[in-house]
Motif scaffolding. Structure first.
Motif, mmCIF file in Angstrom:
data_model
loop_
_atom_site.group_PDB
_atom_site.id
_atom_site.type_symbol
_atom_site.label_atom_id
_atom_site.label_comp_id
_atom_site.label_asym_id
_atom_site.label_seq_id
_atom_site.Cartn_x
_atom_site.Cartn_y
_atom_site.Cartn_z
ATOM 1 N N LEU A 120 0.832 -1.196 0.000
ATOM 2 C CA LEU A 120 0.000 0.000 0.000
ATOM 3 C C LEU A 120 0.873 1.255 0.000
ATOM 4 O O LEU A 120 0.625 2.197 -0.756
ATOM 5 C CB LEU A 120 -0.914 -0.004 1.227
ATOM 6 N N SER A 121 1.898 1.265 0.841
ATOM 7 C CA SER A 121 2.790 2.422 0.920
ATOM 8 C C SER A 121 3.499 2.655 -0.406
ATOM 9 O O SER A 121 3.648 3.797 -0.856
ATOM 10 C CB SER A 121 3.823 2.217 2.036
ATOM 11 N N ALA A 122 3.934 1.570 -1.054
ATOM 12 C CA ALA A 122 4.642 1.688 -2.334
ATOM 13 C C ALA A 122 3.713 2.232 -3.421
ATOM 14 O O ALA A 122 4.106 3.099 -4.207
ATOM 15 C CB ALA A 122 5.198 0.332 -2.747
ATOM 16 N N ILE A 123 2.478 1.737 -3.450
ATOM 17 C CA ILE A 123 1.508 2.193 -4.455
ATOM 18 C C ILE A 123 1.176 3.664 -4.237
ATOM 19 O O ILE A 123 1.146 4.466 -5.175
ATOM 20 C CB ILE A 123 0.227 1.336 -4.396
ATOM 21 N N ALA A 124 0.914 4.031 -2.976
ATOM 22 C CA ALA A 124 0.569 5.415 -2.661
ATOM 23 C C ALA A 124 1.721 6.352 -3.020
ATOM 24 O O ALA A 124 1.509 7.443 -3.563
ATOM 25 C CB ALA A 124 0.227 5.548 -1.177
ATOM 26 N N ARG A 125 2.961 5.922 -2.736
ATOM 27 C CA ARG A 125 4.129 6.750 -3.041
ATOM 28 C C ARG A 125 4.200 7.043 -4.543
ATOM 29 O O ARG A 125 4.414 8.189 -4.964
ATOM 30 C CB ARG A 125 5.394 6.035 -2.577
ATOM 31 N N GLU A 126 4.019 5.998 -5.350
ATOM 32 C CA GLU A 126 4.117 6.162 -6.804
ATOM 33 C C GLU A 126 2.994 7.054 -7.343
ATOM 34 O O GLU A 126 3.236 7.967 -8.145
ATOM 35 C CB GLU A 126 4.068 4.785 -7.476
ATOM 36 N N GLU A 127 1.760 6.791 -6.893
ATOM 37 C CA GLU A 127 0.619 7.565 -7.386
ATOM 38 C C GLU A 127 0.712 9.033 -6.966
ATOM 39 O O GLU A 127 0.463 9.940 -7.774
ATOM 40 C CB GLU A 127 -0.685 6.959 -6.857
ATOM 41 N N ALA A 182 2.398 7.995 7.324
ATOM 42 C CA ALA A 182 1.909 8.714 6.140
ATOM 43 C C ALA A 182 2.657 10.026 5.946
ATOM 44 O O ALA A 182 2.995 10.405 4.815
ATOM 45 C CB ALA A 182 0.406 8.970 6.273
ATOM 46 N N GLU A 183 2.922 10.748 7.030
ATOM 47 C CA GLU A 183 3.662 12.007 6.948
ATOM 48 C C GLU A 183 5.072 11.782 6.421
ATOM 49 O O GLU A 183 5.590 12.586 5.640
ATOM 50 C CB GLU A 183 3.712 12.674 8.326
ATOM 51 N N ALA A 184 5.706 10.691 6.859
ATOM 52 C CA ALA A 184 7.062 10.390 6.399
ATOM 53 C C ALA A 184 7.074 10.108 4.899
ATOM 54 O O ALA A 184 7.969 10.562 4.177
ATOM 55 C CB ALA A 184 7.617 9.193 7.171
ATOM 56 N N ILE A 185 6.071 9.372 4.420
ATOM 57 C CA ILE A 185 5.985 9.066 2.989
ATOM 58 C C ILE A 185 5.728 10.341 2.190
ATOM 59 O O ILE A 185 6.356 10.581 1.154
ATOM 60 C CB ILE A 185 4.882 8.032 2.718
ATOM 61 N N ARG A 186 4.831 11.190 2.693
ATOM 62 C CA ARG A 186 4.534 12.440 1.988
ATOM 63 C C ARG A 186 5.771 13.331 1.902
ATOM 64 O O ARG A 186 6.072 13.899 0.842
ATOM 65 C CB ARG A 186 3.401 13.189 2.699
ATOM 66 N N LYS A 187 6.487 13.456 3.007
ATOM 67 C CA LYS A 187 7.696 14.281 3.009
ATOM 68 C C LYS A 187 8.711 13.756 2.010
ATOM 69 O O LYS A 187 9.321 14.526 1.255
ATOM 70 C CB LYS A 187 8.304 14.296 4.416
ATOM 71 N N SER A 188 8.871 12.429 1.975
ATOM 72 C CA SER A 188 9.814 11.819 1.042
ATOM 73 C C SER A 188 9.395 12.060 -0.400
ATOM 74 O O SER A 188 10.220 12.417 -1.252
ATOM 75 C CB SER A 188 9.905 10.319 1.321
ATOM 76 N N VAL A 189 8.095 11.882 -0.694
ATOM 77 C CA VAL A 189 7.586 12.076 -2.054
ATOM 78 C C VAL A 189 7.817 13.504 -2.521
ATOM 79 O O VAL A 189 8.346 13.748 -3.613
ATOM 80 C CB VAL A 189 6.081 11.734 -2.115
ATOM 81 N N GLU A 190 7.446 14.476 -1.704
ATOM 82 C CA GLU A 190 7.521 15.874 -2.118
ATOM 83 C C GLU A 190 8.963 16.360 -2.207
ATOM 84 O O GLU A 190 9.311 17.098 -3.134
ATOM 85 C CB GLU A 190 6.686 16.728 -1.162
#
Length: 220
Positions: A120-127, A182-190
């Motif tokens: 789920l985390s991997a899919i959300a990161r890519e999208e 979720a915050e960590a993933i968002r920070k990494s993505v942006e």
């Protein structure tokens, strides 16, 4: 405490231990089919939301908002199901107290409840990375002074709609895996997307200006 009070307390304690031993003995053979799926979902959510490493039967009663409305036998079947699924583990020395075993699962009331946390985390990161890049592209188009106002309004509406989806997805992911993750993933993505944009800014700038000028000519 009076002698009668001590006697009553001792009797209740003995009854609870006997009930607990019966519960543990029957765990492998209990028929769990009659369990209420709605109550089960509420129990599952209460366990997920618990900040403790252990939870008691009384805690679960209160957390699900049931008080003591549910029949004791029915509620014990719900507990048994959570134990069978290895979400809870009985603390043998403490009657009707359970260790919370599973921590890396998604929120049971989330739209992502059936998904594996890692995938789920991997899919959300890519999208979300794709959406974040597109938000930047649309923002650049809005700033293009060569575009007619009508086209700018259309692009602004597209960006607003995409931004709503972008923010709603982060909220859903937070609901599924927890705010910190979720915050960590968002920070990494942006940060990663912005860093990539900076590195590619010089060679892409001419192309972006060309594309914007081309769109402006097409809309004249």
């Amino acid at each position: 405490m009076t002698e009668k009070g001590l006697s009553d307390s001792g009797r209740r304690s003995a009854e609870l231990r006997h009930e607990w031993q019966s519960f543990l003995g029957l765990l492998p053979v209990l028929d769990l089919q009659p369990t209420d799926p709605v109550l089960y979902q509420r129990c599952l959510t209460a366990v997920w939301l618990s900040r403790k490493s252990a939870i008691s039967r009384t805690d679960l009663h209160q957390a699900t908002g049931l008080g003591f409305q549910a029949e004791a036998v029915d509620f014990d079947l719900l507990l048994a199901q959570l134990v069978r699924e290895e979400i809870l583990e009985p603390i043998i020395s403490s009657p009707f107290h359970f260790q919370i075993r599973r921590r890396n699962w998604t929120h049971p009331e989330s739209a992502y409840a059936a998904d594996d946390r890692r995938s789920l985390s991997a899919i959300a990161r890519e999208e979300q990375a794709g959406r974040f890049r597109m938000l930047g592209v649309l923002g650049a188009r809005i700033d293009n002074l060569r575009l007619p106002e009508r086209r700018v309004q259309q692009i602004r509406k597209e960006r607003e709609d995409l931004e709503q989806i972008y923010e709603a997805t982060w909220l859903e992911l937070e609901n599924a895996i927890g705010s910190k993750a979720a915050e960590a993933i968002r920070k990494s993505v942006e940060e990663t997307t912005e860093a990539g944009a900076v590195q590619l800014d010089l060679p892409l700038e001419k192309k972006r200006n060309f594309d914007l000028e081309g769109e402006a000519r097409c809309n004249q």
